[in-house]
Write an enzyme that holds these catalytic residues in place. Structure first.
Site, mmCIF file in Angstrom:
data_model
loop_
_atom_site.group_PDB
_atom_site.id
_atom_site.type_symbol
_atom_site.label_atom_id
_atom_site.label_comp_id
_atom_site.label_asym_id
_atom_site.label_seq_id
_atom_site.Cartn_x
_atom_site.Cartn_y
_atom_site.Cartn_z
ATOM 1 N N ARG A 216 0.844 -1.204 0.000
ATOM 2 C CA ARG A 216 0.000 0.000 0.000
ATOM 3 C C ARG A 216 0.879 1.253 0.000
ATOM 4 O O ARG A 216 0.595 2.232 -0.700
ATOM 5 C CB ARG A 216 -0.938 -0.014 1.208
ATOM 6 C CG ARG A 216 -2.100 -0.977 1.073
ATOM 7 C CD ARG A 216 -3.151 -0.745 2.140
ATOM 8 N NE ARG A 216 -2.763 -1.229 3.449
ATOM 9 C CZ ARG A 216 -2.999 -2.455 3.912
ATOM 10 N NH1 ARG A 216 -3.618 -3.348 3.140
ATOM 11 N NH2 ARG A 216 -2.625 -2.817 5.128
ATOM 12 N N CYS B 188 -1.814 -14.395 -3.092
ATOM 13 C CA CYS B 188 -1.639 -14.874 -1.720
ATOM 14 C C CYS B 188 -1.810 -16.390 -1.638
ATOM 15 O O CYS B 188 -2.003 -16.941 -0.559
ATOM 16 C CB CYS B 188 -2.622 -14.177 -0.778
ATOM 17 S SG CYS B 188 -4.362 -14.439 -1.199
#
Length: 392
Positions: A209, A336
């Site tokens: 982020r 992921c």
């Protein structure tokens, strides 16, 4: 105190000598006289001490090593918890961040125990029978180490099912009504623990982020599988012109709007689309000419049996994103899925680029969040991977 003894077959101790935590049923010679969830002492075929472990005869991984040193295993667990708390204190004492992973299971040598901290509230996940039976003891240690206002348990997911455990969710110490306000590097987020994915925010993507915040200035962003808008908020805080957030979860998208407002972002700079991301990218005409696309989908391969369809899904998703970008565009693509290792993931993105007929450069790889350490002896904990790509 003496513990029941579990004896391994000859030549079945190598992974424990290498401090890997898993003890498989096929490696056991003599079963311990113990109840499921008890602590047992593990010995090799010659009677030498190897470790202490949580025992669960019903699980395929029937033992989880919790201490490789002789002595009181509970004292050792307490020491590991203290080390984990000290590490996070050192990591975040100079940051404007109040939400992080406090204990990361095997990453902190504590298989079956995950603790996230949101301000003065802790969220615990107990994924093994041993720690599930030690719930009260674990909470007592956390109360002493952290002095939380409240503790919420969110013990859900497939790991508990493999241990023969039901899901558990709810307040186990104190209670906080409504939302919890937290900071991540100066940006504000609202956390709703009940009914949320994971424990309220994907903390393992903090560094990515921040990378988006650094690179999004002046760009038009498409945030796919946006959840509560963490990437979008960082992009807009970093100077992106607009961001479109796409997710099937309409409640998460509504929270993304709240996050934009909380952080002083004008409403017209964030648009939300409650839609399947594959369908969105297959549109004949996209809402904007995006020059920065973020792909952060859920795990497509949770089991080895899922690998082939997952490979196709990752390739298709990345191909459509690459086709949508103009020359000079940026793609951040993530996975992921543990079953998809970094080499395979890069290969799938390579195939996507070939199919899209685009020239692509790797600008950066995944930046691991330091509160999610990977135990060198347990490489399976290194599940998250990302590529930041420049597209010609």
């Amino acid at each position: 105190m003496k513990y029941p003894i579990l004896t391994l077959k000859p030549d079945s101790e190598v992974h424990l000598r290498n401090r890997h935590h898993a003890i498989f049923r096929s490696a056991i010679d003599r079963l311990p006289q113990a109840e499921d969830g008890d602590i047992v002492e593990v010995r090799n075929s010659r009677g030498d001490f190897l470790c202490f472990a949580h025992w669960n005869a019903k699980a395929y991984i029937c033992g989880r090593a919790i201490a490789f040193e002789k002595g009181d295993p509970l004292t050792h667990i307490r020491s590991l918890m203290e080390q984990a708390v000290r590490l996070r204190t050192a990591l975040f004492e100079k940051e404007e961040t109040t939400c992080f992973r406090l204990i990361n299971a095997e990453g902190d040598a504590l298989p079956g125990l995950i603790v996230d901290q949101y301000g003065d509230v802790l969220v615990i996940q107990l994924t093994t029978l041993g720690f599930d039976r030690s719930r009260d003891w674990v909470m007592d240690q956390l109360k002493t180490l952290v002095q939380p206002k409240a503790i919420f348990e969110k013990s859900t997911g497939p790991a508990r099912k493999k241990e023969g455990l039901e899901e558990r969710e709810g307040w186990v110490h104190g209670k906080v009504d409504g939302t919890i306000e937290v900071k991540e590097r100066g940006l504000t987020y609202l956390i709703t623990l009940e009914g949320s994915q994971k424990t309220g925010l994907f903390l393992d993507q903090r560094e990515m982020r921040s990378l988006v915040r650094q690179t999004a200035h002046g760009r038009t962003v498409l945030d796919c599988c946006s959840y509560v808008g963490g990437f979008s908020v960082n992009a807009l805080a970093g100077g992106a012109l607009t961001s479109d957030a796409v997710d099937y979860d309409s409640a998460a998208l509504a929270r993304a709007r709240e996050h934009a407002t909380l952080n002083g972002i004008p409403a017209d700079r964030l648009q939300i689309f409650s839609e399947d991301v594959f369908n969105f990218l297959r549109r004949k005409s996209l809402p904007h000419p995006y020059d920065f696309i973020i792909l952060d989908p859920p795990a497509f391969a949770k089991r080895s049996a899922d690998l082939e369809p997952a490979k196709k899904a990752y390739t298709d998703l990345n191909r459509m994103a690459l086709q949508a970008l103009p020359p000079g565009g940026i793609l951040l693509t993530c996975s992921c899925s543990y079953q998809v290792n970094p080499e395979l993931f890069q290969t799938l993105v390579f195939h996507a680029a070939r199919q899209a007929k685009r020239n692509v450069k790797i600008l950066s790889r995944h930046r691991q969040a330091m509160d999610h350490p990977v135990n060198l002896y347990h490489p399976e904990g290194d599940y998250l991977k990302s590529l930041l790509l420049w597209v010609e």
